[in-house]
Scaffold this active site. Structure first.
Site, short mmCIF file in Angstrom:
data_model
loop_
_atom_site.label_atom_id
_atom_site.label_comp_id
_atom_site.label_asym_id
_atom_site.label_seq_id
_atom_site.Cartn_x
_atom_site.Cartn_y
_atom_site.Cartn_z
N ASP A 196 34.12 8.25 47.19
CA ASP A 196 35.48 7.73 47.34
C ASP A 196 36.44 8.59 46.52
O ASP A 196 36.42 8.56 45.28
CB ASP A 196 35.52 6.27 46.89
CG ASP A 196 36.89 5.63 47.07
OD1 ASP A 196 37.82 6.33 47.53
OD2 ASP A 196 37.02 4.44 46.76
N ARG B 119 32.97 -10.06 36.25
CA ARG B 119 31.74 -10.46 36.91
C ARG B 119 30.85 -11.16 35.88
O ARG B 119 31.09 -11.05 34.68
CB ARG B 119 31.02 -9.22 37.47
CG ARG B 119 31.84 -8.49 38.53
CD ARG B 119 31.32 -7.11 38.83
NE ARG B 119 32.20 -6.42 39.75
CZ ARG B 119 32.14 -5.13 40.03
NH1 ARG B 119 31.24 -4.38 39.43
NH2 ARG B 119 32.98 -4.59 40.88
N LYS C 113 0.86 -1.19 0.00
CA LYS C 113 0.00 0.00 0.00
C LYS C 113 0.89 1.23 0.00
O LYS C 113 1.74 1.40 0.88
CB LYS C 113 -0.92 0.01 1.22
CG LYS C 113 -1.96 1.11 1.19
CD LYS C 113 -2.88 1.03 2.41
CE LYS C 113 -4.04 2.00 2.28
NZ LYS C 113 -3.60 3.40 2.17
#
Length: 812
Positions: free
Chosen positions: A742, A761, A241
């Site tokens: 820190d 990790r 279309k």
């Protein structure tokens, strides 16, 4: 050896007739190519450089970025290395006669021993091309008698950030990466002596002798929710279309009228289009179609059409013809549509090229789900389904149906219902933020891939909360709204609910702010080709963890962004040679067997002892470290040429127990304002854990002791602005429900994890520099990891590219 492997290839070709290379190069790199080849049938050829030749597989349907698509592939003869750049037309009558383009090319890397894995029939590899990236697999099928000796394989994409279940890359990117041409552009123009079959309308069943009509009422489509079912009694064809102006072209003895749906004569307004119709080989005709303007991806855009018409740019207009209602004294309205379109194709035959203003609107017969999905995935307006045996009917009818394409959006996963029968999830509860409120938008119960269902269940279970989402059904188990999903849907109801929603995948962390200053390339193709690791499939941090090769590929991919923040700074390396966490250790000093390209220098440590420290000076030394199990890079806040005067200070925001990620983000934004008030320019990155690092570039004027004292004073001043939020005293007891600022890393020989370094990790999160504007949109910093980050950087660049130019004097 390579020459012996090419005997079959050479025996099939006459090199006095074809321009294909005969071979001779021994190769030595790790390139790949995917050719698109139009011979007896269109197909794609995957070729990987290995042992002096290109190992080749013919893939009839082409590669797919959707892991669910298992594409059949046939192993073919080895090709010469020079074939990797071949693009052209193989002469008709020769082996493989037809056009061929370099559809994609780049570097590849095996995920094991390539030769042994191919021999075993289970071959995993990674691609780094312009169109194909990430992990792939070829698995050999059991031979069948009907295979006639051909070796069949299955090619499919692995689940990673390079997969895409929404886009058909073959349709979205049809062009050659070498020349930019499409394969049809290489097809030789048929010789003029070749006779084009002229349409014979009088032979079409239903055609009636009639004079040229002054007008014909347009046939209009009725709305439908989905493509109709196809069978022998109700055959359908389906067209794209278009988003333009419906127009009917009346051609009569060279005079053309272009009439709009409303009956207006816009012939003059349509620029050069009348000339294209006047050139057709006919006395008179009525052609129905749509006038559009295409964007750079070949998609019709109504806004561009309006702009073109208002600017008088008629040369941009394209007429897509999809019906023929009258031709040379024959009324075709009672001829079945499929036959009318066949006559139309014949009429346009010699006048349509890839760039002509007059185009034939092709169609798909039978089931329309495929083209409907394509229209939705490519952002098209939708499709029109038409009865293939239908006659022309003026006005709106049920034999033409318009089906709007599905829309796509990102919604928050706010909960889920359980279903053991469905693999764990019955439906997802979708929601979106409206201001500070999370608003329920309905359930999604389809579109789940069984292969990643378990992973999704696991993630959602860990996000469970007791609160209920307002408006959600009772069976919904609420979760923290940190994950987003890409949802495809038909419409949104008046009360804001998603209708006909389908799950298309998780929407992971996104960096959306583009960076104007782009990094120059540092890691060359030669550097990439030289990457080598032993035990590439060894997994780190558990059975489901990344491989040693994954880490090598990650650092190669981000090298252009990471190295400017690493070059000539003293570094400490965190090594995990066995892949087991308890075997990991820091390497601060030169070590036996280290790469020759890794440099070292001598200086005094914090205790005044003369020690040798490591530094990275070039891409080769950086990439060579992959062999030594390097997972993390930690750098000093200074440069080798001014070791005793730091040029960066860091404030590590370390959240204590009970502090949520969103609180850390808010705190960082608060501290940014405080630092800017001091005349400093702060930059931010994720830590790779739960916190954030605020890094401040400074002019190297103060020594380490002065810089440490200054950063201590700044941290105390910042903490005083929110005593219930911040603390500057070490110790877990001191920072419950608070964030520790820190500043102790701003001392001589102290290090901080480097920008873009991975962390040792699970899932290898990365310490990722982000634009401040992106920081508040990150829901899960762990989503910025070895798998996702390389792809994100290609669209945004390095937000720290200007960090050195932002240095200011640090208040003493």
């Amino acid at each position: 050896m390579g020459r012996q492997k090419l005997q079959t290839y050479r025996a099939k070709r006459d090199f006095s007739k074809t321009t294909e290379p005969s071979g001779g190069s021994e190769g030595g790199s790790s390139r790949f190519v995917v050719h698109k080849h139009s011979a007896t049938a269109d197909h794609y050829d995957l070729r990987l450089e290995l042992d002096g030749v290109l190992k080749s597989w013919a893939v009839p349907k082409g590669p797919s970025l959707n892991p669910a698509d298992k594409r059949f592939a046939v192993a073919t003869e080895d090709h010469p290395i020079e074939y990797i750049d071949f693009e052209g037309v193989i002469p008709e009558g020769e082996y493989g006669g037809g056009p061929m383009i370099v559809w994609d090319t780049g570097e590849w890397a095996p995920m094991g021993d390539a030769v042994k894995d191919i021999a075993k029939g289970s071959f995993k590899f990674r691609l780094a091309g312009q169109k194909l990236k990430g992990g792939w697999m070829l698995t050999r099928l059991k031979p069948k008698p009907e295979d006639n000796g051909k070796v069949g394989w299955l090619l499919f994409k692995e689940h990673d950030t390079a997969m895409d279940i929404a886009i058909d890359v073959l349709v979205a990117r049809p062009e050659s990466v070498k020349s930019g041409r499409r394969i049809e552009d290489l097809v030789a123009v048929p010789p003029q002596r070749q006779k084009i079959t002229k349409p014979a309308p009088g032979k079409a069943g239903g055609a009636v002798k009639a004079p040229m009509p002054a007008t014909i009422e347009l046939q209009l489509a009725s709305a439908a929710d989905k493509p109709p079912r196809h069978d022998n009694r109700t055959p359908w064809l389906h067209e794209i279309k278009f988003d333009g102006y419906r127009t009917m072209a009346f051609i009569e003895r060279g005079v053309v009228r272009l009439i709009t749906r409303g009956g207006l004569d816009w012939t003059r307004r349509y620029g050069d289009l009348p000339k294209a119709f006047a050139a057709l080989d006919c006395r008179e005709a009525v052609v129905d179609g749509e006038i559009v303007v295409l964007d750079e991806h070949g998609i019709s855009r109504f806004g561009k059409l309006q702009d073109a018409l208002s600017e008088g740019a008629g040369n941009k207009l394209v007429f897509y013809a999809f019906d023929l209602l009258h031709l040379d004294g024959w009324d075709l309205q009672q001829v079945p549509l499929l036959k009318r379109k066949a006559l139309l194709a014949q009429l346009l035959g010699g006048h349509v090229t890839a760039r002509s203003a007059l185009q034939y609107s092709d169609h798909v017969e039978g089931d329309g789900e495929g083209i409907y999905g394509l229209a939705s995935n490519r952002g098209l307006e939708g499709i029109v389904s038409k009865r293939a045996d239908g006659l022309h009917v003026g006005g709106r009818s049920s034999s033409w149906l318009k089906v709007k394409a599905l829309k796509t959006g990102d919604y928050v996963i706010a909960g889920y219902s359980e279903s053991a029968a469905n693999g764990g999830i019955g439906a997802l509860a979708m929601a979106e933020w409206v201001g500070d409120d999370l608003i329920y938008r309905g359930k999604v119960g389809t579109g789940f891939d069984a292969t990643n269902m378990a992973h999704l269940v696991d993630r959602l279970e860990r996000l469970r909360i007791t609160d209920k989402l307002d408006g959600a059904p009772k069976e919904i188990l609420a979760v923290r709204p940190t994950l987003k999903a890409r949802i495809q849907y038909a419409t949104i109801t008046t009360d804001g609910m998603l209708r006909h929603a389908v799950f298309k995948g998780l929407r992971e962390a996104e960096l959306s702010t583009p960076v104007t200053t782009q990094r120059k390339r540092i890691v060359s193709d030669a550097d990439l080709a030289g990457i080598w690791v032993t035990n590439p499939t060894r997994r780190l941090f558990g059975k489901s963890g990344p491989t040693k090769l994954d880490i090598a590929i990650y650092y190669a991919a981000v090298g252009d962004y990471m190295l400017p923040h690493l070059f000539n700074r003293p570094v400490s390396l965190f090594r995990c040679p066995s892949g087991k966490p308890h075997d990991c250790f820091f390497q601060r000093h030169p070590f036996t067997g280290m790469p020759a390209t890794l440099k070292s220098f001598e200086t005094k440590n914090s205790e005044g002892e003369l020690k040798s420290f490591l530094t990275v000076e070039d891409a080769k030394g950086y990439l060579a470290l992959a062999q030594f199990g390097i997972v993390e890079f930690h750098a000093w806040g200074t440069h080798e040429r001014h070791l005793d005067k730091p040029d960066r200070i860091i404030f590590d925001l370390d959240p204590g127990e009970g502090v949520a990620w969103r609180e850390v983000v808010n705190a960082a934004v608060h501290l940014r304002a405080g630092l800017e008030a001091m005349g400093l320019v702060p930059f931010v990155k994720t830590s790779g854990g739960k916190g954030l690092h605020i890094v401040v570039p400074i002019n190297p004027k103060l020594n380490w002791k002065q810089a440490h004292q200054a950063s201590s004073g700044i941290a105390s001043k910042l903490a005083a602005t929110g005593p219930d939020t911040f603390v500057t005293i070490m110790g877990a007891e001191n920072r419950k429900r608070r964030i520790f600022i820190d500043y102790f890393r701003n001392a001589r020989s102290a290090t901080a994890v480097a920008a873009y370094s991975l962390r040792a990790r699970p899932h290898l999160p990365a310490s990722t520099p982000v634009d401040w504007r992106d920081l508040e949109s990150i829901d899960s910093p762990e989503d910025l990891n070895y798998s996702t980050l390389p792809g994100l950087l290609t669209t945004t660049g390095d937000p720290w590219a200007d960090i050195n130019e932002s240095a200011r004097d640090l208040p003493a």
